[in-house]
Write a protein that holds these residues in place. Structure first.
Motif, mmCIF file in Angstrom:
data_model
loop_
_atom_site.group_PDB
_atom_site.id
_atom_site.type_symbol
_atom_site.label_atom_id
_atom_site.label_comp_id
_atom_site.label_asym_id
_atom_site.label_seq_id
_atom_site.Cartn_x
_atom_site.Cartn_y
_atom_site.Cartn_z
ATOM 1 N N ASP A 1 0.829 -1.217 0.000
ATOM 2 C CA ASP A 1 0.000 0.000 0.000
ATOM 3 C C ASP A 1 0.859 1.262 0.000
ATOM 4 O OD1 ASP A 1 0.972 -0.096 2.565
ATOM 5 O OD2 ASP A 1 -0.952 0.230 3.538
ATOM 6 N N PHE A 2 2.073 1.162 -0.541
ATOM 7 C CA PHE A 2 2.971 2.313 -0.613
ATOM 8 C C PHE A 2 3.764 2.268 -1.912
ATOM 9 C CE2 PHE A 2 5.384 -1.079 1.348
ATOM 10 C CZ PHE A 2 6.637 -0.984 0.758
ATOM 11 N N ASP A 3 4.438 3.356 -2.209
ATOM 12 C CA ASP A 3 5.331 3.480 -3.355
ATOM 13 C C ASP A 3 6.590 4.189 -2.910
ATOM 14 O OD1 ASP A 3 4.046 2.594 -5.949
ATOM 15 O OD2 ASP A 3 2.464 3.893 -5.203
ATOM 16 N N ASP A 4 7.600 4.176 -3.783
ATOM 17 C CA ASP A 4 8.746 5.039 -3.570
ATOM 18 C C ASP A 4 8.220 6.468 -3.501
ATOM 19 O OD1 ASP A 4 11.737 5.740 -3.774
ATOM 20 O OD2 ASP A 4 10.793 6.893 -5.376
ATOM 21 N N GLU A 5 8.828 7.306 -2.679
ATOM 22 C CA GLU A 5 8.350 8.667 -2.469
ATOM 23 C C GLU A 5 8.224 9.458 -3.769
ATOM 24 O OE1 GLU A 5 9.763 12.673 -0.105
ATOM 25 O OE2 GLU A 5 10.341 10.733 0.706
ATOM 26 N N MET A 6 9.179 9.321 -4.678
ATOM 27 C CA MET A 6 9.118 10.042 -5.952
ATOM 28 C C MET A 6 7.859 9.671 -6.736
ATOM 29 S SD MET A 6 11.642 9.772 -9.266
ATOM 30 C CE MET A 6 10.929 8.216 -9.807
ATOM 31 N N ILE A 7 7.552 8.391 -6.782
ATOM 32 C CA ILE A 7 6.384 7.925 -7.529
ATOM 33 C C ILE A 7 5.100 8.314 -6.814
ATOM 34 C CG2 ILE A 7 5.178 5.842 -8.306
ATOM 35 C CD1 ILE A 7 8.050 4.748 -8.935
ATOM 36 N N ALA A 8 5.086 8.227 -5.509
ATOM 37 C CA ALA A 8 3.903 8.606 -4.734
ATOM 38 C C ALA A 8 3.534 10.066 -4.949
ATOM 39 C CB ALA A 8 4.137 8.334 -3.249
ATOM 40 N N GLN A 9 4.527 10.919 -5.184
ATOM 41 C CA GLN A 9 4.275 12.348 -5.336
ATOM 42 C C GLN A 9 3.943 12.771 -6.771
ATOM 43 O OE1 GLN A 9 7.587 14.441 -3.567
ATOM 44 N NE2 GLN A 9 7.134 13.652 -1.538
ATOM 45 N N LEU A 10 4.014 11.857 -7.721
ATOM 46 C CA LEU A 10 3.697 12.213 -9.107
ATOM 47 C C LEU A 10 2.210 12.524 -9.265
ATOM 48 C CD1 LEU A 10 5.660 9.465 -11.095
ATOM 49 C CD2 LEU A 10 6.182 11.915 -11.026
ATOM 50 N N PRO A 11 1.872 13.456 -10.164
ATOM 51 C CA PRO A 11 0.458 13.645 -10.491
ATOM 52 C C PRO A 11 -0.034 12.406 -11.242
ATOM 53 C CG PRO A 11 1.831 14.938 -11.966
ATOM 54 C CD PRO A 11 2.746 14.339 -10.925
ATOM 55 N N PRO A 12 -1.337 12.247 -11.451
ATOM 56 C CA PRO A 12 -1.838 11.088 -12.204
ATOM 57 C C PRO A 12 -1.107 10.955 -13.545
ATOM 58 C CG PRO A 12 -3.653 12.270 -11.236
ATOM 59 C CD PRO A 12 -2.424 13.113 -10.998
ATOM 60 N N GLN A 13 -0.755 9.717 -13.884
ATOM 61 C CA GLN A 13 0.045 9.422 -15.073
ATOM 62 C C GLN A 13 -0.712 8.536 -16.055
ATOM 63 O OE1 GLN A 13 3.707 10.386 -15.212
ATOM 64 N NE2 GLN A 13 2.695 11.746 -13.754
ATOM 65 N N ASN A 14 -0.298 8.588 -17.301
ATOM 66 C CA ASN A 14 -0.684 7.643 -18.344
ATOM 67 C C ASN A 14 -2.194 7.513 -18.521
ATOM 68 O OD1 ASN A 14 2.103 6.952 -18.846
ATOM 69 N ND2 ASN A 14 2.033 5.949 -16.862
ATOM 70 N N GLN A 15 -2.896 8.613 -18.364
ATOM 71 C CA GLN A 15 -4.350 8.587 -18.493
ATOM 72 C C GLN A 15 -4.806 8.239 -19.907
ATOM 73 O OE1 GLN A 15 -6.228 8.770 -15.577
ATOM 74 N NE2 GLN A 15 -4.132 8.651 -14.835
ATOM 75 N N ASP A 16 -4.054 8.659 -20.934
ATOM 76 C CA ASP A 16 -4.411 8.320 -22.318
ATOM 77 C C ASP A 16 -4.381 6.807 -22.529
ATOM 78 O OD1 ASP A 16 -4.712 11.016 -22.912
ATOM 79 O OD2 ASP A 16 -2.690 11.201 -23.751
ATOM 80 N N TYR A 17 -3.364 6.143 -21.970
ATOM 81 C CA TYR A 17 -3.264 4.689 -22.100
ATOM 82 C C TYR A 17 -4.443 4.029 -21.386
ATOM 83 C CZ TYR A 17 -1.680 -0.109 -21.728
ATOM 84 O OH TYR A 17 -1.607 -1.465 -21.809
ATOM 85 N N LEU A 18 -4.749 4.488 -20.213
ATOM 86 C CA LEU A 18 -5.834 3.891 -19.437
ATOM 87 C C LEU A 18 -7.180 4.041 -20.145
ATOM 88 C CD1 LEU A 18 -4.766 4.954 -15.851
ATOM 89 C CD2 LEU A 18 -4.696 2.661 -16.836
ATOM 90 N N GLN A 19 -7.431 5.208 -20.726
ATOM 91 C CA GLN A 19 -8.694 5.433 -21.430
ATOM 92 C C GLN A 19 -8.797 4.555 -22.674
ATOM 93 O OE1 GLN A 19 -8.698 9.675 -22.007
ATOM 94 N NE2 GLN A 19 -9.551 10.071 -19.972
ATOM 95 N N ALA A 20 -7.701 4.400 -23.374
ATOM 96 C CA ALA A 20 -7.699 3.594 -24.603
ATOM 97 C C ALA A 20 -7.876 2.106 -24.312
ATOM 98 C CB ALA A 20 -6.398 3.820 -25.366
ATOM 99 N N HIS A 21 -7.535 1.668 -23.113
ATOM 100 C CA HIS A 21 -7.593 0.251 -22.785
ATOM 101 C C HIS A 21 -8.654 -0.094 -21.738
ATOM 102 C CE1 HIS A 21 -3.682 0.696 -24.732
ATOM 103 N NE2 HIS A 21 -3.926 -0.519 -25.169
ATOM 104 N N SER A 22 -9.602 0.792 -21.551
ATOM 105 C CA SER A 22 -10.660 0.495 -20.570
ATOM 106 C C SER A 22 -11.960 0.139 -21.249
ATOM 107 C CB SER A 22 -10.889 1.668 -19.646
ATOM 108 O OG SER A 22 -11.273 2.819 -20.345
#
Length: 113
Positions: free
Chosen positions: A92-113
């Motif tokens: 239920d955790f990530d590396d701090e750098m990744i945890a602080q990123l804004p939402p990522q890869n939304q185009d990929y998620l929309q295309a594959h949902s």
């Protein structure tokens, strides 16, 4: 040397690589997957099956994603080496750098949902 999971995996976590890994060294964080650098046997089975092309051999990691090597290593600082991702399940955790990123890869998620 080891393989590294970079930015294209963040918020996608397809898990095709997990199914291919013969040594169960790909762990799941909250927003990304991570390859354990000491458990990885450098077989490369994970790289060609990644649909987002997020997995790189350490020496081939693009410069813009060079911090992901550190993130993959640091993810295991407190976790240690449990000897397989199936033993731990999703974290239920990530590396701090990744945890602080804004939402990522939304185009990929929309295309594959």
């Amino acid at each position: 040397m080891t393989y590294v999971i970079a930015q294209p995996c963040v918020d996608v976590k397809d898990r095709a690589c997990v199914d291919e890994c013969p040594v169960d060294c790909i762990y799941e964080g909250k927003r990304s997957l991570y390859i354990h650098p000491e458990e990885c046997v450098d077989c490369g089975a994970c790289e060609p099956v990644c649909p987002t092309e997020a997995i790189f051999y350490e020496d081939d990691l693009p410069t813009e994603w060079s911090d992901y090597y550190r993130a993959n290593v640091d993810f295991f600082e407190t976790l240690g080496s449990p000897g397989g991702a199936q033993k731990t399940g999703a974290m239920d955790f990530d590396d701090e750098m990744i945890a602080q990123l804004p939402p990522q890869n939304q185009d990929y998620l929309q295309a594959h949902s």
